[in-house]
Scaffold this active site. Structure first.
Site, PDB file in Angstrom:
ATOM      1  N   CYS A   1       0.850  -1.192   0.000  1.00  0.00           N
ATOM      2  CA  CYS A   1       0.000   0.000   0.000  1.00  0.00           C
ATOM      3  C   CYS A   1       0.883   1.238   0.000  1.00  0.00           C
ATOM      4  O   CYS A   1       1.684   1.434   0.926  1.00  0.00           O
ATOM      5  CB  CYS A   1      -0.879  -0.026   1.256  1.00  0.00           C
ATOM      6  SG  CYS A   1      -1.878   1.456   1.453  1.00  0.00           S
ATOM      7  N   HIS A   2       0.789   2.029  -1.042  1.00  0.00           N
ATOM      8  CA  HIS A   2       1.591   3.257  -1.066  1.00  0.00           C
ATOM      9  C   HIS A   2       0.953   4.412  -1.862  1.00  0.00           C
ATOM     10  O   HIS A   2       1.488   5.509  -1.885  1.00  0.00           O
ATOM     11  CB  HIS A   2       2.980   2.987  -1.639  1.00  0.00           C
ATOM     12  CG  HIS A   2       2.975   2.818  -3.137  1.00  0.00           C
ATOM     13  ND1 HIS A   2       2.443   1.705  -3.736  1.00  0.00           N
ATOM     14  CD2 HIS A   2       3.402   3.608  -4.133  1.00  0.00           C
ATOM     15  CE1 HIS A   2       2.570   1.825  -5.043  1.00  0.00           C
ATOM     16  NE2 HIS A   2       3.139   2.980  -5.321  1.00  0.00           N
ATOM     17  N   ARG A   3      -0.186   4.189  -2.558  1.00  0.00           N
ATOM     18  CA  ARG A   3      -0.800   5.259  -3.374  1.00  0.00           C
ATOM     19  C   ARG A   3      -1.237   6.406  -2.498  1.00  0.00           C
ATOM     20  O   ARG A   3      -1.896   6.194  -1.476  1.00  0.00           O
ATOM     21  CB  ARG A   3      -2.054   4.763  -4.092  1.00  0.00           C
ATOM     22  CG  ARG A   3      -1.856   3.959  -5.326  1.00  0.00           C
ATOM     23  CD  ARG A   3      -1.957   4.715  -6.637  1.00  0.00           C
ATOM     24  NE  ARG A   3      -0.644   5.043  -7.159  1.00  0.00           N
ATOM     25  CZ  ARG A   3       0.232   4.182  -7.679  1.00  0.00           C
ATOM     26  NH1 ARG A   3      -0.060   2.910  -7.787  1.00  0.00           N
ATOM     27  NH2 ARG A   3       1.397   4.595  -8.105  1.00  0.00           N
TER      28      ARG A   3
END
Ligand code: UDP
Length: 364
Positions: free
Chosen positions: A207-209
Site C-alpha cells: 500500500c503506497h498510493r
C-alpha cells in the site's frame, strides 16, 4: 555513429522496467549508447540501490539527488537538473517510464529543447485527475514523439485524445521482466523460509498510493481489513517508507501488530512471495499485473485501475479502500479464475520492440 539515449529514472517501478530495456540496449552496444540519469526520487537503499545491483542495471552517470518536498518543488528541481544534462549530453532520444514526477520532468525538459521523447507505458489512464500520476501521464504523452503502449486499450485511450502519430503497441515490459525473473526468483530467493511461510498459505499486501496513504480514514480501513484477514492467514506487508511514516503520524501503527511487516523487499524476494501467495492485496500498478502474470488472485484497494484487462479477465477485484469490500472480496477469492485465458500484455518481447522503434528504420 551510435545513437545516444538519455534515460530518466527515479522510482522503484522505473528501475525495474529500465532493467529490461537496458539489457536489450547492451545487446546492441555498437549501435546505441545509454546514459542514465537517476533523479533521486527514491533514495533509500532498499528502494533504489538494491534494484541496480540485483537487476544488473548500468550505474547512472548522473544522480540529481532530488527527493522529498511537494510535487511542484520536486518536479521543478528535477526539470532544472535534467535540462542541464540534456544540454551537456546532446542525446538523440530521451527515454522515460511510467507516470512519476521524474517522468514529467524528463518529458518537459527534453521537449522544450527539441529532443524527441520516447515514453514507455504511454496511454495508460485511470480517468481520475486527482491522481498525480494521471496528470504526469497525460502531459508526458502529449509531448512525446514515440508513444510506446503496453496494451491495445492504451492505444485507444491515446486515439481518444487525438494522439495517433508515433503510437505503437509494443506490449508490457513488465511482462518481459516477469518472464525473465520468475524462475530466478523461485531458485534464488530464501524469503519463504526466512519468514516461515508455506506455499499458498499467506496473503501478500502492499500500500503506497497517495489517495490511500494521505487519507487517515482510508489507510485505517485498509490496515484494519488486513488485520482481519490475518486472523485467517498470515499477511505479509512490505511497508513503503512513506506509508510507515504516515501510519505513525495518524497513530495507526498499533494496527500493524497483527501483520508480518517487513521492510521494502528486493525484487527477487518480492517476486518469490508474489508467486507463492494465496492472494495479493495492493494499490500498486506493477503488483496488480504481476499477480495476473503469476496467476494469483488480486484485490486492488482502489476505485479504479489503469490495468483494466486484469479486471475484465476476472483476476482482479476493485474494492476501493473499504473495509467491508476488501473482506467481501477476500471471502470470494476462490471464485476467481484458476487458469489464464489470453494475455493482453504481449509476448514478453516489449523491450526488443522498444529498441527497434528507437533505432528506427534508418538507424545508424
Ligand atoms: N516491489 C518490490 N519490493 C517491494 C514492493 C514492490 O520489488 O517491497 C516491486 C513490485 O514487484 C513491482 C514494483 O515494485 O515490480 C511496483 O512498484 P510500486 O508498487 O512501487 O509502484 P507502481 O507499480 O504502483 O507504480
Amino acid at each position: 555513429m551510435s545513437l545516444k539515449v538519455l534515460t530518466v529514472v527515479g522510482a522503484r517501478p522505473q528501475f525495474i522496467k529500465a532493467a529490461a530495456v537496458s539489457r536489450e540496449i547492451l545487446k546492441h552496444s555498437g549501435r546505441i549508447e545509454e546514459v542514465m540519469i537517476h533523479t533521486g526520487q527514491h533514495y533509500d537503499p532498499n528502494m533504489s540501490q538494491v534494484f541496480f545491483d540485483e537487476l544488473e542495471i548500468p550505474a547512472p552517470r548522473y544522480n540529481l539527488e532530488v527527493s522529498g518536498g511537494n510535487h511542484g518543488a520536486m518536479t521543478g528541481r528535477m526539470l532544472e537538473g535534467i535540462e542541464k544534462v540534456i544540454v551537456d549530453e546532446k542525446p538523440d532520444w530521451l527515454l522515460i517510464y511510467g507516470d512519476t514526477n521524474s517522468t514529467l520532468a524528463g518529458a518537459l525538459a527534453a521537449s522544450k529543447l527539441h529532443v524527441p521523447v520516447a515514453h514507455v507505458e504511454a496511454g495508460l489512464r485511470s480517468f481520475n485527475m486527482r491522481m498525480p500520476e494521471e496528470i504526469n501521464r497525460i502531459l508526458a504523452d502529449r509531448v512525446s514523439s514515440l508513444l510506446l503502449c503496453p496494451t491495445h486499450v492504451a492505444v485507444e485511450n491515446l486515439a481518444r485524445e487525438g494522439l495517433t502519430q508515433g503510437v505503437h503497441n509494443v506490449g508490457d515490459v513488465m511482462y518481459d521482466v516477469a518472464l525473465y525473473y520468475r524462475e530466478r526468483a523461485r531458485k534464488n530467493s530464501r524469503i519463504l523460509e526466512q519468514l516461515g511461510l508455506a506455499e499458498k498459505g499467506f496473503a501478500l499486501a502492499t500500500c503506497h498510493r497517495a489517495e490511500n496513504t494521505d487519507d487517515p480514514v482510508k489507510l485505517g480501513a485498509i490496515v484494519s481489513a488486513l488485520a482481519e484477514i490475518a486472523v485467517d492467514m498470515p499477511v505479509v506487508l512490505p511497508l513503503h517508507p512513506r506509508t510507515r511514516k504516515l501510519l505513525q503520524q495518524y497513530g495507526l501503527e498499533h494496527q500493524l501488530a497483527a501483520l508480518s511487516v517487513v521492510d521494502p523487499l528486493p525484487f527477487l524476494d518480492m517476486v518469490a512471495l508474489e508467486q507463492a501467495a494465496k492472494v495479493i492485496l495492493t494499490d500498486s500498478g506493477g503488483v496488480q499485473k504481476e499477480a495476473f502474470f503469476y496467476e494469483v488472485p488480486c484485490i486492488t484497494m482502489r476505485d479504479e485501475t489503469e490495468w483494466v484487462e486484469t479486471v475484465s479477465l476476472g483476476w482482479n477485484h476493485l474494492t476501493g479502500a473499504s473495509f467491508e469490500n476488501i473482506l467481501q472480496a477476500y471471502s470470494a477469492i476462490s471464485e476467481l479464475p484458476t487458469e489464464h485465458g489470453n494475455n493482453p500484455y504481449g509476448d514478453g518481447t516489449a523491450a526488443g520492440r522498444i529498441l527497434s522503434y528507437l533505432l528506427g528504420p534508418s538507424a545508424p
